[in-house]
Design an enzyme around this catalytic site. Structure first.
Site, short mmCIF file in Angstrom:
data_model
loop_
_atom_site.label_atom_id
_atom_site.label_comp_id
_atom_site.label_asym_id
_atom_site.label_seq_id
_atom_site.Cartn_x
_atom_site.Cartn_y
_atom_site.Cartn_z
N HIS A 119 39.19 37.03 49.94
CA HIS A 119 38.58 38.09 49.13
C HIS A 119 38.25 37.63 47.71
O HIS A 119 37.48 38.28 47.02
CB HIS A 119 39.47 39.35 49.10
CG HIS A 119 40.63 39.29 48.17
ND1 HIS A 119 41.94 39.17 48.60
CD2 HIS A 119 40.69 39.35 46.82
CE1 HIS A 119 42.74 39.17 47.56
NE2 HIS A 119 42.02 39.28 46.47
N ASN A 151 50.35 26.44 32.23
CA ASN A 151 49.61 27.19 31.22
C ASN A 151 48.11 27.09 31.50
O ASN A 151 47.56 25.99 31.51
CB ASN A 151 49.93 26.67 29.82
CG ASN A 151 49.43 27.58 28.73
OD1 ASN A 151 48.26 27.92 28.66
ND2 ASN A 151 50.34 27.98 27.84
N ASP A 199 42.43 37.38 55.61
CA ASP A 199 42.17 37.11 54.20
C ASP A 199 42.71 35.73 53.82
O ASP A 199 43.70 35.58 53.11
CB ASP A 199 42.84 38.20 53.34
CG ASP A 199 42.36 38.19 51.90
OD1 ASP A 199 41.43 37.42 51.58
OD2 ASP A 199 42.92 38.96 51.09
N SER A 225 46.00 37.28 43.21
CA SER A 225 45.39 37.16 44.54
C SER A 225 45.24 35.69 44.94
O SER A 225 44.88 34.85 44.12
CB SER A 225 44.02 37.83 44.55
OG SER A 225 44.13 39.22 44.48
#
Length: 285
Positions: A70, A93, A121, A214
Site C-alpha cells: 500500500h 536518524n 499487502d 507502514s
C-alpha cells in the site's frame, strides 16, 4: 482503517472502500527511542520532493527489502515506480544524512494486492547495490509463528512514524514499541469479519503503530535475544484506539512467494530449546 502513512501532501494513498474500514494510517504510539544499532535490518523508504521518509521496510538480504504494497498505491493504481524511491539503510536518524543510500532496481508488488481491503499487502524492493549488513532478518514460517506468536505474545514494532494521536509529530530517531498479539477472531469481528488469514493483529492499551510506520516489521524475540519477523505494518482504524487492533500482513503466509523471488532469504523453520534453527547454518542463533 488505520490511516496509511501521510505523504506530506505529495500523494494521497489508498482509502479503504469497505464500510467497516475507515481511512487508516500506521505509527509508533507510546514507544521509546531504539538504541543505535539495535535494528540494523530496518530501512527508511523515501520519496517525494524533497525526499522524505514515508514507509519502513526490512532488509531480508543485503540487496532485498520487504515492505508493504500500500506504500506505492493510490486507489488501486500504482503511483510510484522504482526510479522514484530512495532507500536509507544503517541509520537510526532519518534527518541527519547518515546511512547508506540506495536507489531501487525493481519493485515487485504482490499480484493479488487489493487496495480496498489491503489483502496481500506485501512488496519486495531490489536495491541497485548491496548495503552493509551483518545478519539477515529471519522470517517466520507457519510452524515458528504458531509456536512463538500465539495470542497474547509480546512482540515489537519499529519505525519513524507519527508519535501523536492528535497531531503530526514525526521523530528523526527510530522508535520501537512493545505490543501483544491479538486474538484473531476478536480482531476480525472488530473489522466486520472482513479480515483474512493473510493478516495478523496486535492490541495493547495505548500503544500502536501509525502514520509512517507502514511497511515496517513486527518482530517476536526468541529466548536468546534474536528476532523473527512475523508481520508487516499494514492498517487499522485510528491509532491506539480501544476498539480496533492494528493489522499486519502475516509473513508466514508468504513464504513461497518470497522464496520464489529471493531464494537467499532466511526462514526460521524449526525451534529448539528457545533458539531459532536456520537451515544451512551451523550452530544456533
Amino acid at each position: 482503517m488505520r490511516r496509511l502513512l501521510t505523504l506530506a501532501a505529495t500523494l494521497a494513498l489508498g482509502i479503504l472502500s469497505s464500510s467497516a474500514m475507515a481511512a487508516g494510517q500506521s505509527r509508533i504510539i507510546n514507544g521509546f527511542d531504539a538504541a543505535n544499532g539495535r535494528w540494523p535490518m530496518q530501512v527508511s523508504i523515501q520519496f517525494g520532493s524533497p525526499r522524505s521518509h514515508n514507509c519502513g521496510g526490512t532488509l531480508i538480504t543485503n540487496q532485498w527489502v520487504l515492505t508493504a504494497a500500500h506504500c506505492f498505491f493510490d486507489e488501486g493504481k500504482q503511483n510510484l515506480f522504482a526510479k522514484d524511491i530512495t532507500v536509507i539503510a544503517n541509520t537510526n536518524n532519518v534527518r541527519d544524512g547518515s546511512g547508506e543510500k540506495r536507489s531501487v532496481a525493481q519493485m515487485l508488488v504482490h499480484a493479488g494486492y487489493t487496495d480496498d481491503a489491503k489483502e496481500n499487502d506485501i512488496t519486495l524492493l531490489q536495491l541497485s547495490q548491496p548495503v552493509t549488513m551483518v545478519n539477515p532478518v529471519l522470517l517466520a514460517t507457519p510452524a515458528t509463528e504458531a509456536k512463538w506468536a500465539p495470542t497474547g505474545q509480546a512482540v515489537t514494532a519499529i519505525g519513524w512514524g507519527n508519535t501523536s494521536t492528535t497531531g503530526d509529530v514525526y521523530p528523526a530517531q527510530l522508535k520501537q514499541v512493545e505490543l501483544n498479539i491479538a486474538d484473531f477472531a476478536a480482531c476480525n469481528a472488530a473489522y466486520g469479519g472482513e479480515l483474512t488469514q493473510n493478516m495478523i493483529c496486535t492490541k495493547t492499551p495505548d500503544k500502536d503503530t501509525c502514520q509512517g510506520d507502514s511497511g515496517g516489521p513486527l518482530f517476536v524475540s526468541n529466548r536468546a535475544g534474536g528476532v523473527v519477523q512475523v508481520g508487516i505494518t499494514s492498517f487499522g482504524v485510528g491509532c491506539a484506539t480501544a476498539t480496533h487492533p492494528g493489522v499486519y500482513a502475516r509473513v508466514s503466509r508468504y513464504n513461497d512467494w518470497i522464496r520464489a523471488r529471493v531464494p537467499e532469504a532466511q526462514f526460521a523453520t524449526t525451534i529448539q530449546s528457545g533458539w531459532w534453527s536456520v537451515p544451512g547454518v551451523s550452530g544456533k542463533g
